[in-house]
Enzyme design. Structure first.
Site, PDB file in Angstrom:
ATOM      1  N   HIS A   1       0.815  -1.211   0.000  1.00  7.91           N
ATOM      2  CA  HIS A   1       0.000   0.000   0.000  1.00  7.91           C
ATOM      3  C   HIS A   1       0.856   1.271   0.000  1.00  7.91           C
ATOM      4  O   HIS A   1       0.320   2.375   0.110  1.00  7.91           O
ATOM      5  CB  HIS A   1      -0.904  -0.031   1.247  1.00  7.91           C
TER       6      HIS A   1
ATOM      7  N   LYS B   1       3.233   4.468  -1.095  1.00  8.32           N
ATOM      8  CA  LYS B   1       3.356   5.436  -2.187  1.00  8.32           C
ATOM      9  C   LYS B   1       4.629   6.233  -1.947  1.00  8.32           C
ATOM     10  O   LYS B   1       4.684   7.067  -1.037  1.00  8.32           O
ATOM     11  CB  LYS B   1       2.164   6.389  -2.253  1.00  8.32           C
TER      12      LYS B   1
ATOM     13  N   ASP C   1      16.772  11.385  -7.627  1.00 10.11           N
ATOM     14  CA  ASP C   1      18.194  11.716  -7.449  1.00 10.11           C
ATOM     15  C   ASP C   1      18.665  11.619  -6.002  1.00 10.11           C
ATOM     16  O   ASP C   1      19.719  12.157  -5.650  1.00 10.11           O
ATOM     17  CB  ASP C   1      18.488  13.128  -7.968  1.00 10.11           C
TER      18      ASP C   1
ATOM     19  N   HIS D   1      -9.435  10.986   1.951  1.00 11.22           N
ATOM     20  CA  HIS D   1      -8.520   9.865   1.795  1.00 11.22           C
ATOM     21  C   HIS D   1      -7.220  10.076   2.579  1.00 11.22           C
ATOM     22  O   HIS D   1      -6.325   9.240   2.549  1.00 11.22           O
ATOM     23  CB  HIS D   1      -8.202   9.668   0.305  1.00 11.22           C
TER      24      HIS D   1
ATOM     25  N   LYS E   1      -4.458  10.305   5.575  1.00 10.88           N
ATOM     26  CA  LYS E   1      -4.144   9.465   6.730  1.00 10.88           C
ATOM     27  C   LYS E   1      -3.121  10.203   7.585  1.00 10.88           C
ATOM     28  O   LYS E   1      -1.931  10.264   7.246  1.00 10.88           O
ATOM     29  CB  LYS E   1      -3.544   8.116   6.298  1.00 10.88           C
TER      30      LYS E   1
ATOM     31  N   ASP F   1      -1.151  18.344  19.742  1.00  5.82           N
ATOM     32  CA  ASP F   1      -0.565  19.421  20.556  1.00  5.82           C
ATOM     33  C   ASP F   1       0.239  20.437  19.758  1.00  5.82           C
ATOM     34  O   ASP F   1       1.110  21.111  20.323  1.00  5.82           O
ATOM     35  CB  ASP F   1       0.299  18.830  21.673  1.00  5.82           C
TER      36      ASP F   1
END
Length: 392
Positions: free
Chosen positions: A125, A127, A132, A310, A312, A317
């Protein structure tokens, strides 16, 4: 100093080094994120490494693939890795064309029978993009036009993605390299050219006052610990004033839910934001059920109404945040391969929290009264889905 134990845990349990010389850009819109990524691809000089759970056969990836081919023709090394289920509809013609231009393609757990993949669990899952060894991306956006244009069903796609320049990029490259080695059996660690020393990262801040502390953390079914889940819990446990959570799916395990309940019952302002509509009916009903448990403990719940949420992220604080690919559900905690950035920085966390507060204006509060007065049909859906939580 307050988070030293958490930093140490990530080092000992996950081999995650603390990095300090970094700069970071937060994206919450797909157009901005992919415009920046394509610009960085155009400016690549040595190599481009892309890893996405989903790569769809649409105009967005065709645009990206054209730029990748141009760079490959210039002599830049290009590697593209995607999950066997998330990329199951990728065009063979496009992939063959990329290979013809010496672009290397990797598939994580490919389908054993055509486009039919019987392995539902243990999906990659993550991404990640690394250019470079100096610029890296991590977050929630996959490669698909709905992440840019929205979709007819869900509308605008609200997500969070990070562009990192500096030391932390080596952590993303390490994670990419391990997944690439597994998927393709090509060992890219036989050369140190993919990992840059700090002195070659001339885009990072030189001033000692510009320290941005980060750790790249990852977890999966091959991990000894639930490292990302544990970081979420540690943030919640340390919170003194507030905790804000973005997640499309909220199906916590007992430890995560207990941490939230204790925080809420201790006077911490706990706020959870979830989508207003389901993309998976059983998952959404389970999400509403667990959200009700948080409401009972005194937390606040919001449903994002402007499109599909979508993102996450967990923020607390105005000091510490964790952003990446892992949802607040058992699948991300135990069954999927995930990667997040653990950020110990007031400014970045403040920006993420400001974004959360702005999202409230595009949301409706789901109150405890609304939860108590839900219909019998909805109660039954939630009870059945909650029983199925470990499978969702």
């Amino acid at each position: 100093k307050d988070y030293q134990r958490q930093m140490q845990y990530n080092l000992i349990s996950g081999g995650s080094l603390m990095t300090m010389k970094n700069t970071l850009t937060v994206f919450k819109d797909g157009n901005d994120k992919f415009d920046a990524l394509i610009d960085d691809i155009k400016n690549a000089e040595e190599y481009i490494h892309l890893q996405y759970y989903i790569i769809k056969n649409d105009y967005l990836f065709r645009n990206i693939s054209r730029e990748l081919i141009k760079k490959a023709d210039e002599g830049v090394e290009v590697r593209v890795l995607f999950d066997g289920m998330g990329g199951r509809f990728m065009s063979k013609k496009i992939l063959d064309n990329m290979k013809a231009h010496k672009i290397k393609i990797g598939i994580f757990f490919p389908a054993a029978l055509g486009k039919v993949n019987f392995r539902i669990n243990y999906r990659n899952h993550r991404k990640i993009a690394v250019i470079d060894g100096k610029i890296g991306y991590v977050g929630g956006f996959n490669i698909g036009k709905e992440y840019v244009d929205g979709s007819k069903k869900f509308g605008h796609w609200r997500d969070t993605h990070l562009r990192i320049a500096g030391e932390a990029v080596n952590g993303l490259e390490l994670r990419f390299g391990l997944d690439w080695n597994y998927a393709t059996k090509e060992d890219i660690f036989d050369s140190d050219r993919y990992f840059k020393p700090l002195e070659e990262m001339n885009i990072v801040p030189k001033n000692g006052d510009d320290i941005l502390r980060m750790q790249i953390i990852s977890s999966g079914p091959d991990s000894e610990t639930k490292l990302i889940r544990d970081n979420y819990i540690e943030i919640i446990n340390h919170a003194k004033d507030h905790v804000y959570i973005h997640t499309p799916y909220f199906i916590p395990d007992e430890a995560f839910m207990s941490a939230l309940n204790i925080a809420a019952r201790s006077g911490v302002d706990v706020r959870l934001m979830i989508p207003c509509m389901p993309d998976h009916p059983f998952v959404y009903s389970a999400t509403l059920s667990w959200a009700g448990t948080l409401l009972e403990a005194g937390g606040k719940v919001y449903t994002y109404e402007k499109g599909f949420l979508h993102a996450k992220s967990v923020m607390a604080d105005n000091r510490v945040s964790c952003v990446g690919t892992a949802n607040m559900d058992i699948r991300s905690f135990e069954l999927n391969f995930e990667v997040n950035a653990m950020i110990y920085d007031d400014k970045v966390t403040g920006e993420l929290e400001d974004n959360f507060m702005r999202d409230i204006y595009d949301s409706k509060e789901y109150t405890f009264e609304m939860y108590k007065n839900r219909s019998l049909v909805q109660r039954i859906k939630e009870q059945v889905s909650r029983l199925l939580s470990p499978l969702l």
